[in-house]
Design a protein around this motif. Structure first.
Motif, PDB file in Angstrom:
ATOM      1  N   VAL A   1       0.911  -1.233   0.067  1.00 17.70           N
ATOM      2  CA  VAL A   1      -0.003   0.208  -0.475  1.00 17.70           C
ATOM      3  C   VAL A   1       0.587   0.923   0.116  1.00 17.70           C
ATOM      4  CG1 VAL A   1      -2.039   1.703   1.233  1.00 17.70           C
ATOM      5  CG2 VAL A   1      -2.261  -1.119   1.283  1.00 17.70           C
ATOM      6  N   ASP A   2       1.034   1.906  -0.763  1.00 13.40           N
ATOM      7  CA  ASP A   2       1.532   3.245  -1.185  1.00 13.40           C
ATOM      8  C   ASP A   2       0.027   4.593  -0.681  1.00 13.40           C
ATOM      9  OD1 ASP A   2       3.764   2.414  -2.285  1.00 13.40           O
ATOM     10  OD2 ASP A   2       2.951   2.093  -4.235  1.00 13.40           O
ATOM     11  N   GLU A   3       1.298   5.494  -0.186  1.00  8.54           N
ATOM     12  CA  GLU A   3       0.503   6.991   0.482  1.00  8.54           C
ATOM     13  C   GLU A   3       0.089   7.134  -0.756  1.00  8.54           C
ATOM     14  OE1 GLU A   3       0.346  10.114   3.754  1.00  8.54           O
ATOM     15  OE2 GLU A   3       1.956   8.763   3.198  1.00  8.54           O
TER      16      GLU A   3
ATOM     17  N   SER B   1      -9.328  23.069  14.115  1.00  9.67           N
ATOM     18  CA  SER B   1      -7.756  22.123  14.003  1.00  9.67           C
ATOM     19  C   SER B   1      -7.686  20.933  12.690  1.00  9.67           C
ATOM     20  CB  SER B   1      -7.886  20.909  15.387  1.00  9.67           C
ATOM     21  OG  SER B   1      -8.248  20.797  16.475  1.00  9.67           O
ATOM     22  N   ARG B   2      -6.806  20.336  12.707  1.00  8.79           N
ATOM     23  CA  ARG B   2      -6.708  19.748  11.012  1.00  8.79           C
ATOM     24  C   ARG B   2      -7.081  18.402  10.716  1.00  8.79           C
ATOM     25  NH1 ARG B   2      -2.577  20.635   7.628  1.00  8.79           N
ATOM     26  NH2 ARG B   2      -2.714  22.575   6.685  1.00  8.79           N
ATOM     27  N   ILE B   3      -7.617  18.019  10.364  1.00  4.94           N
ATOM     28  CA  ILE B   3      -8.181  16.700  10.176  1.00  4.94           C
ATOM     29  C   ILE B   3      -8.084  16.597   8.409  1.00  4.94           C
ATOM     30  CG2 ILE B   3     -10.107  14.985   9.345  1.00  4.94           C
ATOM     31  CD1 ILE B   3     -12.165  17.127  11.529  1.00  4.94           C
ATOM     32  N   ASN B   4      -7.086  15.267   8.768  1.00  2.00           N
ATOM     33  CA  ASN B   4      -6.060  14.393   7.219  1.00  2.00           C
ATOM     34  C   ASN B   4      -6.997  13.642   7.052  1.00  2.00           C
ATOM     35  OD1 ASN B   4      -3.981  16.483   7.239  1.00  2.00           O
ATOM     36  ND2 ASN B   4      -3.133  15.111   8.737  1.00  2.00           N
ATOM     37  N   LYS B   5      -7.665  13.694   6.003  1.00  2.00           N
ATOM     38  CA  LYS B   5      -8.670  12.230   5.631  1.00  2.00           C
ATOM     39  C   LYS B   5      -7.639  11.534   4.549  1.00  2.00           C
ATOM     40  CE  LYS B   5     -12.859  14.206   5.840  1.00  2.00           C
ATOM     41  NZ  LYS B   5     -13.934  13.372   6.126  1.00  2.00           N
ATOM     42  N   ARG B   6      -7.006  11.045   4.682  1.00  2.00           N
ATOM     43  CA  ARG B   6      -5.855  10.012   3.658  1.00  2.00           C
ATOM     44  C   ARG B   6      -6.919   8.552   3.163  1.00  2.00           C
ATOM     45  NH1 ARG B   6      -1.329  11.325   6.259  1.00  2.00           N
ATOM     46  NH2 ARG B   6      -1.636  12.033   8.987  1.00  2.00           N
ATOM     47  N   MET B   7      -5.235   9.002   1.090  1.00  2.00           N
ATOM     48  CA  MET B   7      -5.899   7.540   0.834  1.00  2.00           C
ATOM     49  C   MET B   7      -5.128   7.415   0.266  1.00  2.00           C
ATOM     50  SD  MET B   7      -7.633   9.495  -1.972  1.00  2.00           S
ATOM     51  CE  MET B   7      -8.675  11.569  -1.934  1.00  2.00           C
ATOM     52  N   SER B   8      -5.490   5.764  -0.469  1.00  2.00           N
ATOM     53  CA  SER B   8      -3.914   4.721  -0.902  1.00  2.00           C
ATOM     54  C   SER B   8      -4.418   4.218  -1.812  1.00  2.00           C
ATOM     55  CB  SER B   8      -4.417   3.783   0.047  1.00  2.00           C
ATOM     56  OG  SER B   8      -4.865   3.527   1.835  1.00  2.00           O
ATOM     57  N   HIS B   9      -3.023   3.957  -2.739  1.00  2.00           N
ATOM     58  CA  HIS B   9      -3.445   3.322  -3.842  1.00  2.00           C
ATOM     59  C   HIS B   9      -2.454   1.920  -2.922  1.00  2.00           C
ATOM     60  CE1 HIS B   9      -3.394   6.477  -6.093  1.00  2.00           C
ATOM     61  NE2 HIS B   9      -1.906   6.945  -5.410  1.00  2.00           N
ATOM     62  N   ILE B  10      -3.302   0.864  -3.504  1.00  2.00           N
ATOM     63  CA  ILE B  10      -3.224  -0.670  -3.657  1.00  2.00           C
ATOM     64  C   ILE B  10      -2.924  -0.935  -3.959  1.00  2.00           C
ATOM     65  CG2 ILE B  10      -4.284  -2.520  -2.026  1.00  2.00           C
ATOM     66  CD1 ILE B  10      -6.699  -0.740  -0.875  1.00  2.00           C
TER      67      ILE B  10
END
Length: 120
Positions: free
Chosen positions: A83-85, A101-110
Motif C-alpha cells: 500500500v502506497d500513500e 484543528s486539522r483533519i487529514n483524510k488520507r488515501m491509499s494506492h493498493i
C-alpha cells in the motif's frame, strides 16, 4: 536494465482508495504469500473495513492473470501486496476560542501482484 522482467507476474492496482494507508497495510500483511483461495477467504472473514477494497484488487489481479496472461486461477499465490500513500484531503474542524484543528483524510494506492506457484 528493467527491474522486473518476470512475465508470469500479474498486478492490479486501485488508486485513490479512501482508506488510511496505515489501516490498509494491516490488512494487506494478512494475505502476503498465501494462495489466492486462502487469501480471499481471509479477507472475507476479516472485520477490517479495508478488507473489502483489498479483496476487490485481489480479484482484479486474478482476473487479469486468467484473461490477459492465460494463467489458471487455482495455481496462483499472492507474491507481493503493498500500500502506497496517496494524496491527503485537508479539512479543518472549528475549535474553541476561534481556533481550528486539522483533519487529514488520507488515501491509499493498493497494489497486489499474483504469480503461479512453483511446482515442487
Amino acid at each position: 536494465m528493467p527491474q522486473n522482467t518476470n512475465t508470469n507476474e500479474v498486478r492490479a492496482t486501485a488508486k485513490y482508495v479512501r482508506v488510511a494507508p496505515r489501516k490498509a497495510r494491516a490488512v494487506v500483511s494478512l494475505i502476503r504469500n498465501l494462495p489466492v483461495e486462502k487469501a480471499l477467504e481471509v479477507l472475507q472473514f476479516s472485520t477490517r473495513a479495508a478488507s473489502v477494497d483489498v479483496a476487490k484488487v485481489l480479484r482484479s489481479a486474478i482476473a487479469n492473470a486468467e484473461n490477459n496472461n492465460g494463467l489458471r486461477g487455482d495455481t496462483l499465490y499472492v507474491k507481493l501486496a503493498y500500500v502506497d500513500e496517496g494524496p491527503t484531503l485537508k479539512r479543518i474542524r472549528p475549535r474553541a476560542k476561534g481556533s481550528a484543528s486539522r483533519i487529514n483524510k488520507r488515501m491509499s494506492h493498493i497494489t497486489v501482484v499474483v504469480a503461479p506457484r512453483k511446482e515442487a
